[in-house]
Scaffold this motif. Structure first.
Motif, short mmCIF file in Angstrom:
data_model
loop_
_atom_site.label_atom_id
_atom_site.label_comp_id
_atom_site.label_asym_id
_atom_site.label_seq_id
_atom_site.Cartn_x
_atom_site.Cartn_y
_atom_site.Cartn_z
N LEU A 201 21.48 1.67 -5.48
CA LEU A 201 19.99 1.82 -5.09
C LEU A 201 20.21 3.21 -5.24
O LEU A 201 18.84 3.81 -5.29
N VAL A 202 20.78 4.16 -6.05
CA VAL A 202 20.74 5.76 -5.94
C VAL A 202 19.33 5.66 -7.33
O VAL A 202 18.91 6.26 -7.38
N MET A 203 19.23 4.18 -8.23
CA MET A 203 18.50 4.33 -9.41
C MET A 203 17.20 4.21 -8.90
O MET A 203 15.95 4.68 -8.60
N ALA A 204 16.66 3.28 -7.44
CA ALA A 204 15.60 2.93 -7.12
C ALA A 204 14.72 4.36 -6.63
O ALA A 204 14.48 4.13 -5.84
N ALA A 205 16.31 4.96 -5.70
CA ALA A 205 15.57 6.66 -5.21
C ALA A 205 15.36 7.34 -6.19
O ALA A 205 13.96 7.93 -5.47
N PRO A 214 2.15 3.37 -8.92
CA PRO A 214 3.22 1.99 -8.61
C PRO A 214 2.92 1.12 -9.86
O PRO A 214 2.49 0.89 -10.10
N PRO A 215 3.96 0.44 -10.69
CA PRO A 215 4.28 -0.59 -11.08
C PRO A 215 3.30 -1.77 -10.71
O PRO A 215 3.42 -2.58 -9.28
N THR A 216 3.24 -3.07 -11.50
CA THR A 216 1.92 -4.25 -10.43
C THR A 216 3.26 -5.04 -11.12
O THR A 216 3.59 -6.37 -11.14
N HIS A 217 4.42 -4.70 -12.52
CA HIS A 217 6.33 -5.59 -12.48
C HIS A 217 6.49 -4.81 -12.63
O HIS A 217 6.92 -3.63 -13.09
N VAL A 218 7.80 -5.36 -12.39
CA VAL A 218 9.63 -4.90 -12.84
C VAL A 218 10.12 -5.59 -13.44
O VAL A 218 10.11 -7.40 -12.63
N PHE A 219 10.55 -5.80 -14.28
CA PHE A 219 11.70 -7.06 -15.32
C PHE A 219 12.85 -5.92 -14.84
O PHE A 219 13.42 -5.46 -15.40
N LEU A 220 14.27 -6.71 -14.64
CA LEU A 220 15.60 -6.30 -14.48
C LEU A 220 16.00 -7.88 -15.01
O LEU A 220 15.96 -8.78 -14.85
N GLN A 221 17.00 -7.39 -15.90
CA GLN A 221 17.58 -8.43 -16.50
C GLN A 221 19.49 -8.07 -15.83
O GLN A 221 19.59 -6.97 -14.83
N ALA A 222 20.20 -9.38 -15.71
CA ALA A 222 21.36 -9.41 -14.76
C ALA A 222 22.40 -10.65 -15.53
O ALA A 222 21.75 -10.83 -16.34
N GLY A 223 23.74 -10.06 -14.81
CA GLY A 223 23.98 -10.83 -15.29
C GLY A 223 25.01 -12.04 -14.26
O GLY A 223 24.35 -12.62 -14.70
N VAL A 224 25.79 -10.74 -13.44
CA VAL A 224 25.83 -11.95 -11.95
C VAL A 224 24.67 -11.26 -10.97
O VAL A 224 24.71 -11.91 -10.46
N GLY A 225 24.05 -10.23 -11.07
CA GLY A 225 22.92 -9.93 -10.74
C GLY A 225 22.80 -8.97 -9.92
O GLY A 225 21.61 -8.47 -8.83
N ALA A 230 19.87 -4.94 -6.60
CA ALA A 230 19.48 -3.59 -6.15
C ALA A 230 18.27 -3.02 -6.66
O ALA A 230 17.24 -2.35 -5.37
N CYS A 231 18.18 -3.36 -7.11
CA CYS A 231 16.88 -2.85 -7.90
C CYS A 231 15.81 -3.24 -7.21
O CYS A 231 14.22 -2.71 -7.13
N ALA A 232 15.67 -4.87 -7.36
CA ALA A 232 15.05 -5.15 -6.24
C ALA A 232 14.70 -4.89 -4.94
O ALA A 232 13.60 -5.37 -4.29
N VAL A 233 16.06 -4.32 -4.54
CA VAL A 233 15.52 -4.36 -2.76
C VAL A 233 14.74 -3.12 -2.89
O VAL A 233 13.37 -2.45 -2.31
N GLY A 234 15.04 -1.98 -4.17
CA GLY A 234 14.02 -0.94 -4.14
C GLY A 234 12.63 -0.88 -4.04
O GLY A 234 12.09 -0.49 -3.65
N ALA A 235 12.13 -1.98 -4.91
CA ALA A 235 10.68 -2.18 -5.83
C ALA A 235 9.99 -2.90 -4.55
O ALA A 235 9.13 -2.27 -4.05
N ARG A 236 10.95 -3.84 -3.23
CA ARG A 236 10.31 -4.58 -2.24
C ARG A 236 10.25 -3.25 -1.32
O ARG A 236 9.27 -3.04 -0.20
N LEU A 237 11.30 -2.48 -0.95
CA LEU A 237 11.36 -0.95 -0.56
C LEU A 237 10.50 0.17 -0.51
O LEU A 237 9.36 0.67 0.55
N THR A 238 10.03 0.05 -1.76
CA THR A 238 8.52 1.08 -2.25
C THR A 238 7.00 0.60 -1.95
O THR A 238 6.01 1.12 -1.53
N TRP A 239 7.25 -0.82 -2.76
CA TRP A 239 5.95 -1.35 -3.14
C TRP A 239 6.00 -3.09 -2.62
O TRP A 239 4.45 -3.76 -2.38
N GLY A 240 6.34 -3.16 -1.32
CA GLY A 240 5.94 -4.04 -0.99
C GLY A 240 6.21 -5.37 -2.18
O GLY A 240 6.84 -5.69 -3.12
N ARG A 241 5.18 -6.14 -1.46
CA ARG A 241 4.62 -7.57 -1.89
C ARG A 241 3.45 -7.37 -3.37
O ARG A 241 3.37 -8.13 -3.53
N ASP A 242 3.24 -6.36 -3.56
CA ASP A 242 2.58 -5.69 -4.36
C ASP A 242 2.84 -5.81 -6.04
O ASP A 242 1.75 -5.30 -6.61
#
Length: 360
Positions: A201-205, A214-225, A230-242
């Motif tokens: 979550l530090v990355m999100a802060a 604000p970005p319109t898109h966030v692309f997040l690579q995943a192994g186990v996820g 964590a970065c999706a948490v940050g994106a939603r807290l910062t930019w919501g559903r936009d």
């Protein structure tokens, strides 16, 4: 590239899907406050790569550059080391010891890793008086094994896949009384992985402060996820559903996409991928639970697409690996799926350079 629109967006997987209990931490402030106690708690940069955006036919491109995080070469420096620090800090605050440096003396932490999670464990454990043991699969590059040993970790090869090495790490932890610190979460085994993800979550802060538009898109690579969740948490807290959240996996290891398609967590076996740190066949349950509710799309990219993207980035002065370039690979190879994802000349895209080149 395969694209799947998330049918569970806004609601999540069914309750009877067999997911582990618990949730991904959303305590961004708490994570950063603990991280700031670290003497090497410097922010990583956000690169604005609009010259690359022109070639991708998008409006702009921001890259969160984790390649030098705490000198360990990847975002994973925020994971295991953070979880170990959190445990040490709790012992000091609880009056069980007076010194962080010796708070975990006599304890051995063990994990399975494709390289970067193990690096974080190897770096974090000795800071608090503990020992690190890392199990790696036979396919993990020798450069990563050497880097783990250079950090003082004991390294053991076990099996052909990450899952094999995880099984052996768990067995040895039980036999030796070691503390297992996985970067994933499964039923009955969520606490440690929860704290590992919390560190990300530090990355999100940092991004919330660094990015100007604000970005319109966030692309997040995943192994186990873990990173993706964590970065999706940050994106939603910062930019919501936009913001549109796109989770990217190797086509040879689509653990999250396959689980979304099945409506429950499943193992997605396949051949070895050149995206080694993403080559995980089984999802983290807490990450899957969150992403099933919050991710807009799941996509897979091929090994050849990832390799081509690494070459393309290298030609533009950005050195990384197929794993580190996972999100950018999806943007670059969206092809006919670009309209489905909403990519176009107005798109403002955020991606993560999650690790540096393997030979560094």
């Amino acid at each position: 590239m395969k694209t799947l629109k998330n049918p569970f967006l806004g609601k999540g997987l069914p309750e009877q899907s067999g997911l582990a209990d618990g949730s991904v931490s959303q305590d961004v402030a708490g994570a950063e406050n603990l991280f700031r106690k670290c003497p090497r708690a410097d922010e990583t940069p956000l690169l604005i790569a609009n010259d690359l955006a022109v070639g991708l036919a998008i409006g702009n491109l921001a890259l969160k550059d984790e390649r030098q995080r705490m000198g360990l070469g990847s975002f994973k420096a925020l994971g295991a080391a953070y979880a170990i620090a959190k445990l040490a800090d709790s012992r000091v605050r609880g009056g069980l010891t007076q010194s962080h440096a010796s708070a975990l003396t006599g304890r051995t932490f063990v994990c399975a890793s494709a390289g970067n999670h193990g690096m974080s464990l190897a770096a974090g454990a000795p800071l608090f008086g503990a020992r690190a043991v890392v199990f790696v699969a036979e396919t993990v590059p020798s450069a990563f094994e050497a880097r783990l040993k250079a950090r003082g970790a004991d390294v053991a090869r076990a099996g052909a896949t990450y899952e094999d090495s995880m099984t052996e790490a768990q067995r040895r932890a039980e036999a030796e009384g070691w503390t297992l610190l996985p970067d994933s979460t499964l039923p009955g085994m969520t606490a440690a992985g929860h704290d590992v993800m919390e560190g990300y979550l530090v990355m999100a802060a940092e991004i919330a402060r660094q990015i100007k538009t604000p970005p319109t898109h966030v692309f997040l690579q995943a192994g186990v996820g873990g990173l993706a969740a964590a970065c999706a948490v940050g994106a939603r807290l910062t930019w919501g559903r936009d913001v549109t959240i796109v989770v990217v996996e190797p086509e040879y290891a689509p653990a999250l996409m396959a689980s979304i398609e099945a409506g429950k967590p499943v193992t997605a076996p396949g051949p070895v991928s050149n995206m080694g740190r993403l080559d995980c066949k089984e999802p983290s349950h807490l990450a899957l639970k969150y992403l099933a509710r919050e991710a807009d799309f799941f996509v897979t990219v091929s090994d050849s697409e990832a390799a081509e993207t690494v070459d393309w980035l290298g030609n533009n002065g950005i050195a990384t690996t197929p794993s580190g370039a996972g999100g950018i690979t999806a943007v670059r190879h969206a092809g006919g799926g670009a309209s489905t994802l909403g990519l176009g000349p107005e798109a403002r895209v955020l991606c993560y350079l999650s690790e540096g080149p393997e030979d560094v």
